[in-house]
Design an enzyme around this catalytic site. Structure first.
Site, PDB file in Angstrom:
ATOM      1  NE  ARG A  29      -1.167   2.474   2.881  1.00 30.17           N
ATOM      2  CZ  ARG A  29      -0.513   3.360   3.522  1.00 30.17           C
ATOM      3  NH1 ARG A  29      -0.353   4.567   2.666  1.00 30.17           N
ATOM      4  NH2 ARG A  29      -0.010   3.596   4.617  1.00 30.17           N
ATOM      5  CG  ASP A  30       3.246   4.385   2.920  1.00 26.73           C
ATOM      6  OD1 ASP A  30       3.034   5.147   2.205  1.00 26.73           O
ATOM      7  OD2 ASP A  30       3.566   4.769   4.324  1.00 26.73           O
ATOM      8  CG  HIS A 221       3.656   4.735   9.225  1.00 21.14           C
ATOM      9  ND1 HIS A 221       2.898   3.873   8.564  1.00 21.14           N
ATOM     10  CD2 HIS A 221       3.925   5.539   8.242  1.00 21.14           C
ATOM     11  CE1 HIS A 221       2.912   3.756   7.139  1.00 21.14           C
ATOM     12  NE2 HIS A 221       3.670   5.281   7.123  1.00 21.14           N
ATOM     13  CG  HIS A 223       7.687   7.377   5.615  1.00 15.77           C
ATOM     14  ND1 HIS A 223       7.231   6.989   4.232  1.00 15.77           N
ATOM     15  CD2 HIS A 223       6.448   7.429   6.070  1.00 15.77           C
ATOM     16  CE1 HIS A 223       6.346   6.655   4.125  1.00 15.77           C
ATOM     17  NE2 HIS A 223       5.497   6.655   5.198  1.00 15.77           N
ATOM     18  CB  CYS A 254       2.845  10.288   1.218  1.00 19.88           C
ATOM     19  SG  CYS A 254       1.120  10.675   1.021  1.00 19.88           S
ATOM     20  CG  ASN A 263       6.732   3.230   4.651  1.00 23.33           C
ATOM     21  OD1 ASN A 263       6.357   3.344   3.309  1.00 23.33           O
ATOM     22  ND2 ASN A 263       6.178   3.307   5.688  1.00 23.33           N
TER      23      ASN A 263
HETATM   24  P1  HMG Z   1     -12.836  14.823  -2.536  1.00 20.91           P
HETATM   25  O1  HMG Z   1     -12.497  15.294  -3.982  1.00 20.91           O
HETATM   26  O2  HMG Z   1     -13.151  16.006  -1.565  1.00 20.91           O
HETATM   27  O3  HMG Z   1     -14.213  13.872  -2.760  1.00 20.91           O
HETATM   28  O4  HMG Z   1     -11.887  13.808  -2.205  1.00 20.91           O
HETATM   29  P2  HMG Z   1     -15.643  14.024  -2.713  1.00 20.91           P
HETATM   30  O5  HMG Z   1     -16.089  13.532  -1.293  1.00 20.91           O
HETATM   31  O6  HMG Z   1     -15.889  15.507  -2.839  1.00 20.91           O
HETATM   32  O7  HMG Z   1     -16.486  13.171  -3.640  1.00 20.91           O
HETATM   33  C1  HMG Z   1     -16.009  13.512  -5.183  1.00 20.91           C
HETATM   34  C2  HMG Z   1     -16.336  12.192  -5.945  1.00 20.91           C
HETATM   35  O8  HMG Z   1     -15.502  11.240  -5.658  1.00 20.91           O
HETATM   36  C3  HMG Z   1     -17.723  11.744  -5.854  1.00 20.91           C
HETATM   37  O9  HMG Z   1     -18.215  11.311  -7.071  1.00 20.91           O
HETATM   38  C4  HMG Z   1     -17.437  10.516  -5.001  1.00 20.91           C
HETATM   39  O10 HMG Z   1     -18.278   9.489  -5.035  1.00 20.91           O
HETATM   40  C5  HMG Z   1     -16.357   9.918  -5.195  1.00 20.91           C
HETATM   41  P3  HMG Z   1     -19.093  11.739  -8.113  1.00 20.91           P
HETATM   42  O11 HMG Z   1     -20.378  11.963  -7.107  1.00 20.91           O
HETATM   43  O12 HMG Z   1     -18.482  13.212  -8.210  1.00 20.91           O
HETATM   44  O13 HMG Z   1     -19.056  11.017  -9.327  1.00 20.91           O
HETATM   45  N1  HMG Z   1     -15.521   9.307  -4.148  1.00 20.91           N
HETATM   46  C6  HMG Z   1     -14.939   8.304  -4.105  1.00 20.91           C
HETATM   47  N2  HMG Z   1     -14.832   7.235  -5.167  1.00 20.91           N
HETATM   48  C7  HMG Z   1     -14.277   6.138  -4.749  1.00 20.91           C
HETATM   49  N3  HMG Z   1     -13.770   5.776  -3.683  1.00 20.91           N
HETATM   50  C8  HMG Z   1     -13.776   6.700  -2.570  1.00 20.91           C
HETATM   51  C9  HMG Z   1     -14.421   7.830  -2.841  1.00 20.91           C
HETATM   52  N4  HMG Z   1     -14.903   8.992  -2.083  1.00 20.91           N
HETATM   53  C10 HMG Z   1     -15.245   9.920  -3.017  1.00 20.91           C
HETATM   54  N5  HMG Z   1     -13.469   6.137  -1.529  1.00 20.91           N
HETATM   55  C11 HMG Z   1     -11.223  11.917  -0.912  1.00 20.91           C
HETATM   56  C12 HMG Z   1     -11.849  13.302  -0.886  1.00 20.91           C
HETATM   57  C13 HMG Z   1     -10.945  11.476   0.439  1.00 20.91           C
HETATM   58  C14 HMG Z   1     -11.921  11.093  -1.522  1.00 20.91           C
HETATM   59  C15 HMG Z   1      -9.731  12.085  -1.672  1.00 20.91           C
HETATM   60  O14 HMG Z   1      -8.982  13.240  -0.895  1.00 20.91           O
HETATM   61  C16 HMG Z   1      -8.857  10.833  -1.642  1.00 20.91           C
HETATM   62  O15 HMG Z   1      -9.148   9.858  -2.118  1.00 20.91           O
HETATM   63  N6  HMG Z   1      -7.702  10.796  -0.679  1.00 20.91           N
HETATM   64  C17 HMG Z   1      -6.813   9.697  -0.681  1.00 20.91           C
HETATM   65  C18 HMG Z   1      -5.496  10.080  -0.598  1.00 20.91           C
HETATM   66  C19 HMG Z   1      -4.682   9.089  -0.252  1.00 20.91           C
HETATM   67  O16 HMG Z   1      -4.846   7.950  -0.341  1.00 20.91           O
HETATM   68  N7  HMG Z   1      -3.328   9.379   0.334  1.00 20.91           N
HETATM   69  C20 HMG Z   1      -2.412   8.393   0.664  1.00 20.91           C
HETATM   70  C21 HMG Z   1      -2.503   7.652   1.998  1.00 20.91           C
HETATM   71  S1  HMG Z   1      -2.061   8.564   3.299  1.00 20.91           S
HETATM   72  C22 HMG Z   1      -0.575   8.134   3.603  1.00 20.91           C
HETATM   73  O17 HMG Z   1       0.085   7.650   2.840  1.00 20.91           O
HETATM   74  C23 HMG Z   1       0.079   8.311   4.916  1.00 20.91           C
HETATM   75  C24 HMG Z   1       0.328   7.140   5.702  1.00 20.91           C
HETATM   76  O18 HMG Z   1       1.038   6.406   5.280  1.00 20.91           O
HETATM   77  C25 HMG Z   1       1.051   7.529   7.121  1.00 20.91           C
HETATM   78  C26 HMG Z   1       2.185   8.423   7.048  1.00 20.91           C
HETATM   79  O19 HMG Z   1       3.281   8.011   6.378  1.00 20.91           O
HETATM   80  O20 HMG Z   1       1.929   9.538   7.469  1.00 20.91           O
HETATM   81  C27 HMG Z   1      -1.175   6.261   6.039  1.00 20.91           C
HETATM   82 MG    MG Z   2       3.501   6.278   5.234  1.00 24.25          MG
END
Ligand code: HMG
Ligand code: MG
Length: 319
Positions: A29-30, A221, A223, A254, A263
């Site tokens: 995933r990450d 967690h 990096h 990320c 990581n």
């Molecule tokens: P948004 O644009 O604000 O979404 O994004 P929304 O709620 O306004 O919805 C817009 C459209 O997206 C809608 O479709 C929803 O249905 C669709 P429409 O009605 O316009 O056709 N939608 C989705 N479709 C599929 N699956 C979904 C989904 N949600 C909405 N789940 C949102 C908000 C949260 C969706 C967006 O910002 C997003 O997907 N972000 C994910 C970012 C991400 O994954 N980042 C990496 C992970 S975090 C990380 O790596 C850190 C970590 O490792 C820890 C560390 O290291 O610190 C965990």
């Molecule tokens: Mg991470």
């Protein structure tokens, strides 16, 4: 390559460290969410199967996020069923109810929401303020618990943020407590850009305990951007933490925090833990072979020191 051909550290147990550590493997995933080129779904599935064979028991499989936000994980629906029968926990990231519904429909029973300690990253990663994202997670955690899921709550930018600089401990504690109040079973303290140092780690853990969050509910967690991940891990172990996130081969980054690199490499972690006499259940030889195989799939060498050292040892044994 098998374990008998590889070097292993001499185990010299140290007092006051946990007897066992659960590694929360995040490579699929990450590790893969930031890849430039598409990784075929079958390769991801094989990667996860090999990680399970190597003895990892918690393998974060993918994210049910918006496919446009993280195109690399847009195949979550295709991937998850290919690995669902493995006898391991397969957590998946779900930012909102839409993501949770997609995950539950496939039978996922370990999910993770992901919050930020800083406003800048909350906006960049979730298009929400910190409080808006916590409000978004409320029904996710409630419905996930009702469905019998284990829920993890990530907190990113616990030590520093590329836009805001150092992050005050109380700011992190507030978000951690909010996630606990929502019902998260476990929190993972993310050093997203790898700037933490051991004293800072222990100060955050102590403050969380002080504020009623037990160490047993905390994972770390790290990096490895500044080469501090192992030192920080040791500091966390000394505090009593027994859940450590790591990524096979040190894959990672990320997409919404440009300064984030890979990581902590799972092999580097296992080497240290074995040397400390701490049980992980992981076969280091099999794990290293998996990362060497994955590096071949990605077309570049693993950044893990241990993978490279053991890879060379194995090669010299073959010559
Ligand atoms: P948004 O644009 O604000 O979404 O994004 P929304 O709620 O306004 O919805 C817009 C459209 O997206 C809608 O479709 C929803 O249905 C669709 P429409 O009605 O316009 O056709 N939608 C989705 N479709 C599929 N699956 C979904 C989904 N949600 C909405 N789940 C949102 C908000 C949260 C969706 C967006 O910002 C997003 O997907 N972000 C994910 C970012 C991400 O994954 N980042 C990496 C992970 S975090 C990380 O790596 C850190 C970590 O490792 C820890 C560390 O290291 O610190 C965990
Ligand atoms: Mg991470």
């Amino acid at each position: 390559m098998n374990t008998s051909e590889l070097g292993l550290p001499m185990a010299v147990p140290t007092q006051d460290l946990p007897a066992r550590v659960r590694i929360h493997e995040v490579g699929a995933r990450d590790g893969l969410q930031n890849e430039k080129d598409a990784v075929p779904t079958e390769v991801k599935a094989e990667f996860i199967r090999r990680l399970a064979d190597a003895g990892l028991t918690t393998i974060e499989a993918t994210s049910f996020v918006h496919p446009k936000w993280v195109p690399q994980l847009a195949d979550a629906e295709q991937l998850y069923p290919q690995v669902a029968d493995l006898p391991v926990a397969l957590p998946v990231l779900v930012p909102n109810e839409r993501g949770l519904e997609r995950a539950l429909a496939l039978g996922a029973r370990h999910v993770a929401v992901f919050a930020s300690a800083t406003e800048s990253f909350a906006k960049a990663n979730l298009n929400r303020t910190v409080d808006e994202s916590l409000a978004m997670f409320e029904p996710v955690v409630r419905r996930a618990k009702d469905a019998g899921s284990v829920v993890r709550g990530y907190v990113s930018m616990c030590f520093g943020d590329p836009w805001e600089g150092p992050v005050p401990v109380h700011q992190v504690v507030r978000v951690c407590k909010a996630l606990r109040d929502l019902g998260c079973d476990e929190l993972s303290l993310g050093d997203t850009i790898g700037v933490a140092t051991p004293g800072h780690v222990q100060a955050l853990l102590a403050e969380l305990n002080e504020e009623g969050v037990p160490t047993s509910a905390l994972g770390v967690h790290f990096h490895d951007t500044y080469g501090q991940a192992l030192s920080n891990t040791l500091a966390a172990l000394q505090h009593g933490v027994t859940t450590v996130d790591a990524s096979a081969g040190g894959l990672g980054g990320c997409p919404y925090a440009k300064s984030a690199t890979g990581n902590l490499a799972t092999e580097d972690l296992v080497w240290m833990l074995q040397g400390l006499g701490i049980d992980t259940g992981v076969d280091l030889g099999q794990l290293t072979a998996t990362s060497v195989w994955m590096a071949g799939q990605l077309g570049r060498p693993s950044p893990s020191r241990t993978v490279n050292a053991l890879g060379k040892t194995a090669q010299s044994h073959q010559e």
